[in-house]
Design an enzyme around this catalytic site. Structure first.
Site, mmCIF file in Angstrom:
data_model
loop_
_atom_site.group_PDB
_atom_site.id
_atom_site.type_symbol
_atom_site.label_atom_id
_atom_site.label_comp_id
_atom_site.label_asym_id
_atom_site.label_seq_id
_atom_site.Cartn_x
_atom_site.Cartn_y
_atom_site.Cartn_z
ATOM 1 N N SER A 185 1.005 3.096 5.147
ATOM 2 C CA SER A 185 1.646 2.060 5.948
ATOM 3 C C SER A 185 1.459 2.348 7.440
ATOM 4 O O SER A 185 0.335 2.473 7.896
ATOM 5 C CB SER A 185 3.127 1.932 5.553
ATOM 6 O OG SER A 185 3.687 0.757 6.079
ATOM 7 N N HIS B 196 1.999 -2.073 -1.953
ATOM 8 C CA HIS B 196 1.976 -1.449 -0.634
ATOM 9 C C HIS B 196 2.142 0.055 -0.823
ATOM 10 O O HIS B 196 3.135 0.500 -1.392
ATOM 11 C CB HIS B 196 3.108 -2.008 0.239
ATOM 12 C CG HIS B 196 3.094 -1.513 1.657
ATOM 13 N ND1 HIS B 196 2.097 -1.847 2.548
ATOM 14 C CD2 HIS B 196 3.954 -0.714 2.345
ATOM 15 C CE1 HIS B 196 2.356 -1.288 3.723
ATOM 16 N NE2 HIS B 196 3.465 -0.590 3.617
ATOM 17 N N ASP C 21 -1.119 -7.406 0.369
ATOM 18 C CA ASP C 21 -0.215 -6.316 0.754
ATOM 19 C C ASP C 21 1.210 -6.850 0.873
ATOM 20 O O ASP C 21 1.491 -7.760 1.655
ATOM 21 C CB ASP C 21 -0.675 -5.719 2.079
ATOM 22 C CG ASP C 21 0.148 -4.527 2.497
ATOM 23 O OD1 ASP C 21 1.280 -4.749 2.996
ATOM 24 O OD2 ASP C 21 -0.306 -3.390 2.312
#
Length: 400
Positions: free
Chosen positions: A175, A338, A271
């Site tokens: 991330s 994600h 995502d």
């Protein structure tokens, strides 16, 4: 003495439980980089940076994975104050132990290419993907914008603990940490021994510059504010800042092609963080029509799915050209997900996501060891039955 059937069943249950526990990983204690404080390399609240270090063994003793944690960003004094007294702004608030699994597992069965490496998870506490560096500290807020200093101080600390002898090294992140592994990839290589084989892996760090469903450029404005607040411009790749405004150089699509160090991108084409916070953030969806869709892709209406297919098209445009480079790898699955490298179920398991009959673990391992290049882009949702699509708790739908 003969074993009864009950004894055999009990042994089987115990062995299965032990395997599951190992798959989940071991709890690794926190290390505070106290030496960083004198360098001004501190968290938002001025506390020392921290990481968790599971040491390598045997043949992996000189091999290193340095992974940077994610957790969004703060774009002004107000939002940074909101983070300052949490684990995302202070090492005083961080868990004292973290579980290592997936890419960080020490079990050969679960992580065959990297299980015996030195594996480090660097905690995230600066709010700008380890790019900021502002000397001044306002005494009224006590906010320190020093992420770039943290990056260097942590690497220097690890070099002193043996990474100076590294033969193999990977900079990775998830991330906002995945963005770190992109923006700092070439810098990482310069800090490592010249003879070391250095590569980078970005997991869910390829954030794209697209309009929200309202038509507004929320993420572009937000990133510009992050860079301005944290003084990040001087720590972004010059190959980009020489051409574009610094805020645009926070987007991987504007820097990825110029990265010289080999880098692998693991990303979902849908995502889940980007769908929730870039495509359909709360500010662009005042009536909450996207809320149920963001919680579970199975709840999305035909029109919403069409919009999400448009997002995928833009995502693929943003990574176009990267597959032409043999030094760059791509695992772009068609999942609503994600961060997929740090969890065993998506890294490598019997039911893990696959592209071309290949798990993420095998794709990254083959690419790192130069066994095979990997540039795979999945077909559109919902074609891949191996996806682990995220389902979120309706009471926990964080947005920046």
């Amino acid at each position: 003495m003969k074993c009864t059937r009950m004894d055999q069943l009990l042994s089987l249950v115990i062995c299965t439980l032990l395997l599951l526990l190992k798959a989940e990983g071991v709890a690794v204690p926190i290390t505070y980089v106290q030496s960083a404080v004198a360098k001004g390399a501190v968290c938002l609240d001025g506390s020392p940076p921290a990481y968790h270090f599971d040491k390598g063994v045997g043949a992996g003793i000189d091999n290193w994975i340095v992974h940077f944690e994610g957790g969004g960003w703060c774009n002004n004094v107000s939002t940074c104050l909101d983070r300052r007294d949490t684990r995302l702004g202070s090492s005083k608030k961080m868990d004292k132990q973290l579980s290592f699994s997936g890419f960080f597992s020490n079990g050969k069965k679960f992580n065959p290419d990297f299980y015996d490496w030195n594996r480090i998870k660097v905690r995230y506490c600066d709010g700008a993907s380890f790019t900021g560096d502002v000397e001044a500290v306002d005494p009224a807020t006590n906010l320190h914008f020093r992420g770039a200093r943290i990056f260097v101080a942590v690497i220097e600390d690890l070099l002193a603990k043996g990474m100076k002898n590294a033969k193999n090294a990977i900079l990775s992140g998830c991330s906002a940490g995945g963005l770190t592994s992109i923006l700092q990839c070439d810098r990482f290589k310069t800090l490592l021994p010249a003879a070391a084989k250095v590569k980078c892996v970005s997991d869910a760090g390829y954030f794209i510059n697209v309009k929200a469903v309202s038509g507004a450029q929320h993420i572009e404005q937000f990133y510009s504010q992050v860079v301005q607040t944290h003084g990040s411009a001087k720590n972004l790749p010059q190959s980009c800042t020489s051409r574009l405004s610094p805020g645009l150089c926070f987007f991987p699509q504007n820097v990825a092609a110029q990265i010289k160090t080999p880098i692998f991108f693991v990303n979902a084409a849908y995502d889940s963080w980007q769908i929730k916070n870039i495509l359909a953030p709360g500010v662009a969806d005042p009536h909450g029509t996207w809320r149920n869709c963001k919680l579970d892709i199975n709840n999305c209406s035909p029109n919403q799915l069409t919009t999400m297919q448009g997002f995928r098209t833009q995502f693929l445009q943003a990574i176009s050209g990267l597959s032409n480079s043999p030094s760059k790898g791509l695992f772009i699955d068609g999942c609503y997900a994600h961060c997929q490298t740090g969890m065993q179920e998506t890294w490598m398991r019997s039911d893990s996501p696959v592209l071309a009959n290949t798990t993420i673990a095998k794709a990254v391992g083959d690419w790192y060891y130069d066994r095979k290049t990997f540039h795979q882009i999945d077909c559109p949702y919902p074609c891949n039955p191996t996806c682990h699509n995220r389902v979120f708790d309706q009471n926990k739908l964080p947005e920046f």
